[in-house]
Enzyme design. Sequence first.
Site, PDB file in Angstrom:
ATOM      1  N   GLU A 167      36.080 -46.478  -8.232  1.00 14.32           N
ATOM      2  CA  GLU A 167      36.921 -47.628  -8.549  1.00 14.32           C
ATOM      3  C   GLU A 167      36.468 -48.407  -9.784  1.00 14.32           C
ATOM      4  O   GLU A 167      36.088 -49.582  -9.694  1.00 14.32           O
ATOM      5  CB  GLU A 167      37.007 -48.576  -7.344  1.00 14.32           C
ATOM      6  CG  GLU A 167      37.618 -47.943  -6.121  1.00 14.32           C
ATOM      7  CD  GLU A 167      37.752 -48.897  -4.939  1.00 14.32           C
ATOM      8  OE1 GLU A 167      38.486 -48.565  -3.989  1.00 14.32           O
ATOM      9  OE2 GLU A 167      37.130 -49.989  -4.975  1.00 14.32           O
ATOM     10  N   GLU A 352      39.027 -43.114   0.413  1.00 14.54           N
ATOM     11  CA  GLU A 352      38.906 -44.315   1.238  1.00 14.54           C
ATOM     12  C   GLU A 352      40.291 -44.693   1.745  1.00 14.54           C
ATOM     13  O   GLU A 352      41.258 -44.679   0.988  1.00 14.54           O
ATOM     14  CB  GLU A 352      38.342 -45.520   0.457  1.00 14.54           C
ATOM     15  CG  GLU A 352      36.891 -45.412   0.059  1.00 14.54           C
ATOM     16  CD  GLU A 352      36.410 -46.652  -0.683  1.00 14.54           C
ATOM     17  OE1 GLU A 352      37.008 -47.749  -0.496  1.00 14.54           O
ATOM     18  OE2 GLU A 352      35.449 -46.542  -1.459  1.00 14.54           O
TER      19      GLU A 352
END
Length: 449
Positions: A167, A352
Amino acid sequence: MTRSPFPDNFLWGAATAAYQIEGSPLADGAGPSIWQRFCHDPRLMAAPGDTGDIACDHYNRMESDVALMKQLGLQAYRFSTGWGRILPEGVGRVNQKGLDFYDRLVDTLLAHDIEPLLTLHHWDLPAALDDRGGWLNRDSADWFAEYADILYRALDGRVKKWVTLNEPWVITDGGYLHGALAPGHRNMFEAPIATHNLMRAHGRAVQAYRATGAHEIGLVVNIEPKYPASDSIEDIAATARAHAYMNRQYLEPALLGRYPDKELKEIFGPAWPQWPAEDMAEICQKLDFIGINYYTRAVVRADPAQWPQRASPVPQNATHTTTGWEVYPPAMTDMLVWFRDSFGNIPLYITENGAAFYDPPQAGPDGIDDPLRCDYLRSHISAVGEAIRQGVDVRGYMAWSLLDNLEWSLGYSKRFGIVHVDYESQQRTPKRSAHLYSEIIRTNGANLA
């Protein structure tokens, strides 16, 4: 039993991050990270006093945690390595005891028939490198490639799936633009520089892997689908900016060799530079897969006062998690189809996906009943299955998170785990969602139909 949309070799697992679970941040010669600094500054934390000093004590409980993974039927475990554990100064001297911890973790996973998915960087930059400018320093790409190469040489072969960055949008947006995350800066001119150096570091780490590694490497991004609040020109333009800023800013340079310059110039104005062509060539390396982290969507309206995108989300009348995120499973299917249509059928992993809902601090005699999390997992995994039915090449799913843990600046107030952690006793208790997920794994998703 109804036929599952998930292929026979679909990989089911769970995910964590080093600083969120390990504890013992300075044990055995490790160096501090920017997150250790951030957590110990009560002016910065939304939950002052909460730190990663103990967290889930995974550093000392690794073997029993892996045994729990096996008990739950996990086939894979996505974890990150602490850069400062291995290189206390960020570069140069290797701390063998820190490297040995991850060596033991990988061996323990393999002994339990659990495939390791190793993420090189999940936000915990060594403090020594932050003192040298962190991701604002162009040398950061060299620092990261050096660190990555040490791990490749130590673990490749036993680790067959590698991730460079987790991320990068969050690192830049939270750490350099809005100050909500480490290192806590608020500077529009810094954000594009941090973005670009992160992407250069990603490219350099992939190059280093191609020189020594023999398996697969990819990038993990977080995607939040954006939907316009109306069909007005202003809302559609605001949605395009928000989509470019969050969802395209990192995928396009990595996969297409370019940034979405039009929208990013609208957002950043004079703070958005023109990057050299040789930098873009360095960033755009062949990848074996992309990991996607998905939690929620956003319905967007134009908002001139909202810095810097001139766009803001519109609250929806729906179930929301304790982090304020709308539960909207169809967006997961939409997002996966959008990715395929935009970038081709590159192999994907859901690296995720999960939700924070209230759980009590201690488990009762009957365990933890978490029906909202169960529904979230069931509906979102079904949405992944629908994307597979539509031809998207999704090869695995990692639930976030294996354990309740330190939710960064929010401290221990938000619980994402499918396994409950009593932070006083460190007792682990699988929640009902963990038992549900075990059954999903056992049936390869057929029980969802």
